[in-house]
Design a protein around this motif. Structure first.
Motif, PDB file in Angstrom:
ATOM      1  N   ALA A 179       2.747   4.505  10.747  1.00 55.46           N
ATOM      2  CA  ALA A 179       3.948   3.998  11.399  1.00 55.46           C
ATOM      3  C   ALA A 179       4.218   2.412  11.322  1.00 55.46           C
ATOM      4  O   ALA A 179       3.640   1.979  12.472  1.00 55.46           O
ATOM      5  N   PRO A 180       4.721   1.849  10.584  1.00 55.17           N
ATOM      6  CA  PRO A 180       4.488   0.411  10.257  1.00 55.17           C
ATOM      7  C   PRO A 180       5.578  -0.156  11.165  1.00 55.17           C
ATOM      8  O   PRO A 180       5.649  -1.544  11.084  1.00 55.17           O
TER       9      PRO A 180
ATOM     10  N   GLY B 270       8.881  -8.341   1.288  1.00 54.74           N
ATOM     11  CA  GLY B 270       9.568  -7.068   0.738  1.00 54.74           C
ATOM     12  C   GLY B 270       9.631  -5.795   1.712  1.00 54.74           C
ATOM     13  O   GLY B 270       9.684  -6.253   3.051  1.00 54.74           O
ATOM     14  N   GLU B 271       9.475  -4.842   1.313  1.00 51.19           N
ATOM     15  CA  GLU B 271       9.541  -3.677   2.163  1.00 51.19           C
ATOM     16  C   GLU B 271       8.392  -3.066   2.472  1.00 51.19           C
ATOM     17  O   GLU B 271       7.261  -3.564   1.902  1.00 51.19           O
ATOM     18  N   MET B 272       8.211  -2.223   3.626  1.00 43.79           N
ATOM     19  CA  MET B 272       7.036  -1.562   4.057  1.00 43.79           C
ATOM     20  C   MET B 272       7.462  -0.219   4.603  1.00 43.79           C
ATOM     21  O   MET B 272       8.334  -0.116   5.397  1.00 43.79           O
ATOM     22  N   HIS B 273       7.062   0.787   3.948  1.00 42.47           N
ATOM     23  CA  HIS B 273       7.306   2.091   4.731  1.00 42.47           C
ATOM     24  C   HIS B 273       5.999   3.037   5.191  1.00 42.47           C
ATOM     25  O   HIS B 273       4.936   2.607   4.663  1.00 42.47           O
TER      26      HIS B 273
ATOM     27  N   LYS C 159      13.626 -14.960   6.466  1.00 44.46           N
ATOM     28  CA  LYS C 159      12.789 -14.968   5.289  1.00 44.46           C
ATOM     29  C   LYS C 159      11.833 -13.739   5.202  1.00 44.46           C
ATOM     30  O   LYS C 159      10.993 -13.850   4.122  1.00 44.46           O
ATOM     31  N   MET C 160      11.824 -12.917   6.053  1.00 48.99           N
ATOM     32  CA  MET C 160      11.001 -11.759   6.107  1.00 48.99           C
ATOM     33  C   MET C 160      11.152 -11.045   4.717  1.00 48.99           C
ATOM     34  O   MET C 160      10.014 -10.793   4.243  1.00 48.99           O
ATOM     35  N   ASP C 161      12.399 -10.461   4.332  1.00 49.68           N
ATOM     36  CA  ASP C 161      12.567  -9.761   3.070  1.00 49.68           C
ATOM     37  C   ASP C 161      12.127 -10.540   1.890  1.00 49.68           C
ATOM     38  O   ASP C 161      11.482 -10.076   0.864  1.00 49.68           O
ATOM     39  N   GLU C 162      12.417 -11.832   1.785  1.00 48.73           N
ATOM     40  CA  GLU C 162      12.167 -12.577   0.611  1.00 48.73           C
ATOM     41  C   GLU C 162      10.444 -12.604   0.571  1.00 48.73           C
ATOM     42  O   GLU C 162       9.953 -12.601  -0.692  1.00 48.73           O
ATOM     43  N   LEU C 163       9.950 -12.744   1.519  1.00 44.55           N
ATOM     44  CA  LEU C 163       8.557 -13.160   1.438  1.00 44.55           C
ATOM     45  C   LEU C 163       7.704 -11.950   1.365  1.00 44.55           C
ATOM     46  O   LEU C 163       6.708 -11.776   0.646  1.00 44.55           O
TER      47      LEU C 163
ATOM     48  N   ALA D 127       0.772  -1.261  -0.123  1.00 45.34           N
ATOM     49  CA  ALA D 127      -0.081   0.112   0.002  1.00 45.34           C
ATOM     50  C   ALA D 127       0.758   1.477   0.008  1.00 45.34           C
ATOM     51  O   ALA D 127       0.460   2.162  -0.599  1.00 45.34           O
ATOM     52  N   TRP D 128       2.070   1.220   0.555  1.00 42.63           N
ATOM     53  CA  TRP D 128       2.778   2.470   0.749  1.00 42.63           C
ATOM     54  C   TRP D 128       3.448   2.883  -0.626  1.00 42.63           C
ATOM     55  O   TRP D 128       3.494   3.931  -0.817  1.00 42.63           O
TER      56      TRP D 128
END
Length: 294
Positions: A93-94, A114-117, A108-112, A71-72
C-alpha cells in the motif's frame, strides 16, 4: 556474474545502479531504481542478454524510491519481491510513501520518480535477519542493517555485498559520504551496522551509488567519521532552533567544501549531489537530534 547497470537517473551517469546477477535458473535483480529509469534498466538487462520479463526475483535493500520505485512493475509480471519486514506494508500500500515523497518533491515528483503501484502481498517476501534464499546455484543472504533506514537490508551473494545506502555513496571509488534523508536516520544504529559489515568482510561492496568498491576498513571508518562530522555540524543549529531553510545553504556550502578538500572535481561533485542531495540531509539530521534529545 554480476552486471552493473547504470540507470542514468536524470541523464546523469554513475548516479543510481541496479545489479543483474546471473544464476543457472535465470537472472535476479538487486535494486530496481525508480520507475522513471525503467527504460535504462531495460536497455542494461537486454545488453546482458536477458529480458525484463526473465527476472522473477527482485531483492531490495530498502523501499526508498531510488532503490525500489520500479519493484511494482516486476511484481506485475509475477516476480517475487524480497524486502525487510518493516518495509513490506509500504509496497503493498504505497500511498503513504508516495504522499510523503510528493510533499518533498512537489511538482517534480513524476519527472523524478515516475509511477508506483500496489504490489500483491502474495509476491512480497519478508526477509528476516540472516534469512537465506537459494536461487539456482546462488545463495542470497539478508543482513538487517538499519541506520540509514529502519527497513534496510544488505544482501550477500558470494563475495559481493549489495549495500544499498548503509556503506555510503562513493563516485568513481572516491570519497565516501553518508546519505541522511528523513525520517529514519539513527547514528547509533548505523554504527552498529558498520560494525556488522566489518564482521561480514566481503570481498567487495556493491554500492547503489555507485558500483563495486573493494572492501576495506578504511572505507567504513571514513564513512563513520563523516557521519559524525555532519551530525555534529548540525547539532548546534538544532539547539539554537534554526529552521531547515536557514541551515540548508550553510550545510550545502560545508559539504561542497568537504568534497573539494577531499579532491572531488566539479563533474563528480554533480554526481554526488544527484545521488545524495545535500539539502535532504539537513532535515534527516535535524530529525535525528530531535528524537535523540526528546
Amino acid at each position: 556474474m554480476v552486471h552493473v547497470i547504470d540507470l542514468n537517473f536524470q541523464g546523469i551517469s554513475q548516479n543510481i545502479a541496479a545489479f543483474l546477477v546471473e544464476t543457472d535458473t535465470g537472472p535476479i535483480l538487486v535494486e530496481t531504481g525508480p520507475h522513471s529509469t525503467l527504460p535504462s534498466l531495460q536497455k542494461g538487462v537486454e545488453m546482458a542478454g536477458y529480458r525484463l520479463e526473465d527476472i522473477q526475483h527482485v531483492f531490495l535493500t530498502h523501499i526508498h524510491l531510488d532503490h525500489a520505485g520500479a519493484a511494482w512493475w516486476f511484481a506485475r509480471n509475477g516476480a517475487n519481491i524480497y524486502v525487510h519486514p518493516r518495509g513490506s506494508k509500504h509496497l503493498a500500500a504505497p500511498e503513504r510513501l508516495m504522499d510523503s515523497a510528493r510533499r518533498i518533491y512537489q511538482d517534480k515528483m513524476d519527472e523524478l520518480w515516475g509511477e508506483m503501484h500496489q504490489i500483491n502481498p502474495a509476491l512480497i517476501v519478508e526477509a528476516e535477519h540472516e534469512a537465506a534464499y537459494e536461487i539456482g546455484q546462488k545463495t542470497i543472504k539478508a543482513w538487517h542493517t538499519p541506520g540509514h533506514a529502519v527497513h534496510h537490508i544488505a544482501w550477500q551473494i558470494g563475495p559481493n555485498l549489495f549495500t544499498g545506502d548503509v556503506a555510503g555513496v562513493s563516485i568513481n571509488q572516491g570519497v565516501v559520504i553518508p546519505p541522511c534523508p528523513p525520517p529514519d536516520i539513527n547514528i547509533e544504529d548505523w554504527e552498529a551496522s558498520l560494525d556488522l559489515l566489518k564482521k561480514i568482510k566481503p570481498e567487495r561492496f556493491c554500492l547503489t551509488h555507485f558500483g563495486p568498491v573493494a572492501y576495506s576498513e578504511e572505507h567504513l571508518e571514513s564513512l563513520r567519521s563523516r557521519l559524525h562530522k555532519w551530525a555534529d555540524w548540525i547539532k548546534p543549529y538544532y539547539q539554537e532552533g534554526k529552521s531547515v531553510e536557514e541551515i540548508t545553504p550553510l550545510f550545502q556550502a560545508m559539504v561542497k567544501n568537504d568534497l573539494e578538500t577531499s579532491g572531488v572535481d566539479s563533474t563528480d561533485m554533480a554526481k554526488y549531489e544527484a545521488a545524495n542531495p545535500s539539502w535532504m540531509s539537513v532535515a534527516g539530521l535535524l530529525r535525528y537530534w530531535k528524537k535523540k534529545e526528546a
